[in-house]
Design a protein around this motif. Structure first.
Motif, PDB file in Angstrom:
ATOM      1  N   LEU A   1       0.846  -1.190   0.000  1.00  0.00           N
ATOM      2  CA  LEU A   1       0.000   0.000   0.000  1.00  0.00           C
ATOM      3  C   LEU A   1       0.885   1.245   0.000  1.00  0.00           C
ATOM      4  N   ILE A   2       0.744   2.044  -1.045  1.00  0.00           N
ATOM      5  CA  ILE A   2       1.568   3.238  -1.236  1.00  0.00           C
ATOM      6  C   ILE A   2       0.660   4.416  -1.538  1.00  0.00           C
ATOM      7  N   GLU A   3       0.949   5.547  -0.939  1.00  0.00           N
ATOM      8  CA  GLU A   3       0.254   6.788  -1.271  1.00  0.00           C
ATOM      9  C   GLU A   3       1.270   7.914  -1.251  1.00  0.00           C
ATOM     10  N   ASN A   4       1.299   8.694  -2.309  1.00  0.00           N
ATOM     11  CA  ASN A   4       2.289   9.763  -2.453  1.00  0.00           C
ATOM     12  C   ASN A   4       3.716   9.239  -2.295  1.00  0.00           C
ATOM     13  N   GLY A   5       3.921   8.020  -2.787  1.00  0.00           N
ATOM     14  CA  GLY A   5       5.244   7.439  -2.772  1.00  0.00           C
ATOM     15  C   GLY A   5       5.678   6.826  -1.457  1.00  0.00           C
ATOM     16  N   LEU A   6       4.781   6.798  -0.450  1.00  0.00           N
ATOM     17  CA  LEU A   6       5.138   6.306   0.878  1.00  0.00           C
ATOM     18  C   LEU A   6       4.152   5.236   1.343  1.00  0.00           C
ATOM     19  N   PRO A   7       4.653   4.212   2.049  1.00  0.00           N
ATOM     20  CA  PRO A   7       3.764   3.145   2.532  1.00  0.00           C
ATOM     21  C   PRO A   7       2.912   3.614   3.698  1.00  0.00           C
ATOM     22  N   TYR A   8       1.794   2.917   3.899  1.00  0.00           N
ATOM     23  CA  TYR A   8       0.928   3.235   5.030  1.00  0.00           C
ATOM     24  C   TYR A   8       0.242   1.964   5.515  1.00  0.00           C
ATOM     25  N   ILE A   9      -0.257   2.025   6.745  1.00  0.00           N
ATOM     26  CA  ILE A   9      -1.072   0.951   7.305  1.00  0.00           C
ATOM     27  C   ILE A   9      -2.536   1.347   7.143  1.00  0.00           C
TER      28      ILE A   9
ATOM     29  N   ASN B   1       3.753  14.522  31.318  1.00  0.00           N
ATOM     30  CA  ASN B   1       3.005  15.478  30.507  1.00  0.00           C
ATOM     31  C   ASN B   1       3.495  15.305  29.078  1.00  0.00           C
ATOM     32  N   GLY B   2       2.755  14.579  28.265  1.00  0.00           N
ATOM     33  CA  GLY B   2       3.251  14.135  26.974  1.00  0.00           C
ATOM     34  C   GLY B   2       2.735  14.938  25.796  1.00  0.00           C
ATOM     35  N   THR B   3       3.288  14.599  24.633  1.00  0.00           N
ATOM     36  CA  THR B   3       2.905  15.205  23.360  1.00  0.00           C
ATOM     37  C   THR B   3       2.809  14.107  22.313  1.00  0.00           C
ATOM     38  N   LEU B   4       1.773  14.176  21.490  1.00  0.00           N
ATOM     39  CA  LEU B   4       1.541  13.158  20.475  1.00  0.00           C
ATOM     40  C   LEU B   4       1.499  13.790  19.091  1.00  0.00           C
ATOM     41  N   PHE B   5       2.119  13.103  18.134  1.00  0.00           N
ATOM     42  CA  PHE B   5       2.066  13.503  16.725  1.00  0.00           C
ATOM     43  C   PHE B   5       1.596  12.303  15.918  1.00  0.00           C
ATOM     44  N   ALA B   6       0.666  12.510  14.999  1.00  0.00           N
ATOM     45  CA  ALA B   6       0.187  11.420  14.151  1.00  0.00           C
ATOM     46  C   ALA B   6      -0.161  11.964  12.779  1.00  0.00           C
ATOM     47  N   VAL B   7       0.021  11.114  11.771  1.00  0.00           N
ATOM     48  CA  VAL B   7      -0.437  11.432  10.420  1.00  0.00           C
ATOM     49  C   VAL B   7      -1.465  10.377  10.052  1.00  0.00           C
ATOM     50  N   ARG B   8      -2.687  10.812   9.790  1.00  0.00           N
ATOM     51  CA  ARG B   8      -3.752   9.874   9.441  1.00  0.00           C
ATOM     52  C   ARG B   8      -4.609  10.470   8.336  1.00  0.00           C
ATOM     53  N   ASN B   9      -5.348   9.593   7.674  1.00  0.00           N
ATOM     54  CA  ASN B   9      -6.218   9.979   6.563  1.00  0.00           C
ATOM     55  C   ASN B   9      -7.482   9.147   6.686  1.00  0.00           C
TER      56      ASN B   9
ATOM     57  N   HIS C   1     -19.339   3.662  15.906  1.00  0.00           N
ATOM     58  CA  HIS C   1     -18.113   4.289  15.431  1.00  0.00           C
ATOM     59  C   HIS C   1     -17.129   3.250  14.926  1.00  0.00           C
ATOM     60  N   SER C   2     -16.361   3.639  13.944  1.00  0.00           N
ATOM     61  CA  SER C   2     -15.342   2.742  13.418  1.00  0.00           C
ATOM     62  C   SER C   2     -14.027   3.499  13.304  1.00  0.00           C
ATOM     63  N   ALA C   3     -13.008   2.834  12.814  1.00  0.00           N
ATOM     64  CA  ALA C   3     -11.682   3.436  12.820  1.00  0.00           C
ATOM     65  C   ALA C   3     -10.974   3.265  11.495  1.00  0.00           C
ATOM     66  N   LYS C   4     -11.709   3.075  10.459  1.00  0.00           N
ATOM     67  CA  LYS C   4     -11.077   2.848   9.170  1.00  0.00           C
ATOM     68  C   LYS C   4     -10.284   4.091   8.778  1.00  0.00           C
ATOM     69  N   SER C   5      -8.980   3.920   8.649  1.00  0.00           N
ATOM     70  CA  SER C   5      -8.135   5.066   8.347  1.00  0.00           C
ATOM     71  C   SER C   5      -6.784   4.590   7.870  1.00  0.00           C
ATOM     72  N   LYS C   6      -6.089   5.473   7.194  1.00  0.00           N
ATOM     73  CA  LYS C   6      -4.711   5.237   6.800  1.00  0.00           C
ATOM     74  C   LYS C   6      -3.827   5.894   7.852  1.00  0.00           C
ATOM     75  N   LEU C   7      -3.100   5.080   8.585  1.00  0.00           N
ATOM     76  CA  LEU C   7      -2.224   5.590   9.633  1.00  0.00           C
ATOM     77  C   LEU C   7      -0.786   5.534   9.132  1.00  0.00           C
ATOM     78  N   LYS C   8      -0.124   6.697   9.107  1.00  0.00           N
ATOM     79  CA  LYS C   8       1.202   6.783   8.505  1.00  0.00           C
ATOM     80  C   LYS C   8       2.298   7.139   9.506  1.00  0.00           C
ATOM     81  N   GLU C   9       1.936   7.784  10.576  1.00  0.00           N
ATOM     82  CA  GLU C   9       2.919   8.185  11.591  1.00  0.00           C
ATOM     83  C   GLU C   9       2.241   8.170  12.938  1.00  0.00           C
ATOM     84  N   PHE C  10       2.968   7.717  13.966  1.00  0.00           N
ATOM     85  CA  PHE C  10       2.413   7.688  15.316  1.00  0.00           C
ATOM     86  C   PHE C  10       3.563   7.862  16.291  1.00  0.00           C
TER      87      PHE C  10
END
Length: 220
Positions: free
Chosen positions: A55-63, A86-94, A186-195
């Motif tokens: 699975l590739i999008e914009n040249g990069l793999p994703y889950i 006291n944390g910080t979270l970064f994620a890339v999802r679609n 609710h569901s969670a169908k998404s492309k997760l690229k960074e976590f």
């Protein structure tokens, strides 16, 4: 099979999977900073090779999370993890799903980043007063509906959640789950690229981290 980042894209993974589907079962912690924090994902919902093709999008793999209820068996908030910080979270999802959540515990009693169309209620419980950002911009006084409007747009979004108090509720020690919300319909169908989850406040470094992620994914 365990594969490196290079082996995901150089054909090694596709060759091993063959003509079928391949799923991620462990997403290894990459920093080496916190032990015992690999994401061990249960169930065939986390697709990375579909019918023999990576699975590739914009040249990069994703889950691609394809199931309504993804149960994972990991605990980044245990005694060696992020609790009492006291944390910080970064994620890339679609995603274009009607509702989802970034993290919540196994019993749905504490959660962070719930997105829900039309629900003007708090998107978090048991983690202090987090601040939500989309593509380096603050979402003021965010509700679940605000997160839906900003995050569920069927294109890549850089999600930053800062000022997360993981010490606010001891239930965070009970195996939280990434990127899903299983209540009601609710569901969670998404492309997760960074976590990425930091066990410290990254307010000072936030813009630099976001710029680095954006340079890689070209989101905004």
């Amino acid at each position: 099979i365990d594969v490196t980042q290079t082996e995901i894209t150089d054909g090694t993974l596709e060759t091993w999977v063959g003509a079928g589907n391949g799923y991620v079962t462990i997403w290894y912690e990459q920093s080496g900073g916190i032990t015992g924090t690999d994401l061990e994902i249960l169930g065939n919902f986390n697709l990375i090779v579909s019918n023999g093709v990576l699975l590739i999008e914009n040249g990069l793999p994703y889950i691609n999370y394809t199931g309504d209820e993804i149960k994972s068996d990991f605990n980044i908030f245990g005694t060696t993890g992020l609790n009492n910080t006291n944390g910080t979270l970064f994620a890339v999802r679609n995603s274009d799903e009607i509702g989802a959540g970034i993290i919540y515990d196994a019993f749905s009693t504490v959660f962070l980043g719930v997105m829900d169309n039309g629900a003007n209620t708090s998107p978090h419980v048991g983690c202090g007063s987090p601040l939500y950002h989309k593509n380096n911009a603050l979402i003021p006084s965010a509700t679940r509906n605000d997160l839906y409007d900003n995050y569920v747009i069927n294109q890549d979004v850089l999600i930053t959640i800062s000022n997360i108090d993981f010490s606010a509720n001891g239930t965070w020690n009970l195996k939280p789950i990434p990127d899903i919300y299983t209540l009601n319909s609710h569901s969670a169908k998404s492309k997760l690229k960074e976590f990425i989850v930091y066990s410290s406040d990254q307010t000072i470094n936030k813009s630099g981290i976001e710029a680095n992620i954006n340079a890689y994914y070209n989101i905004y």
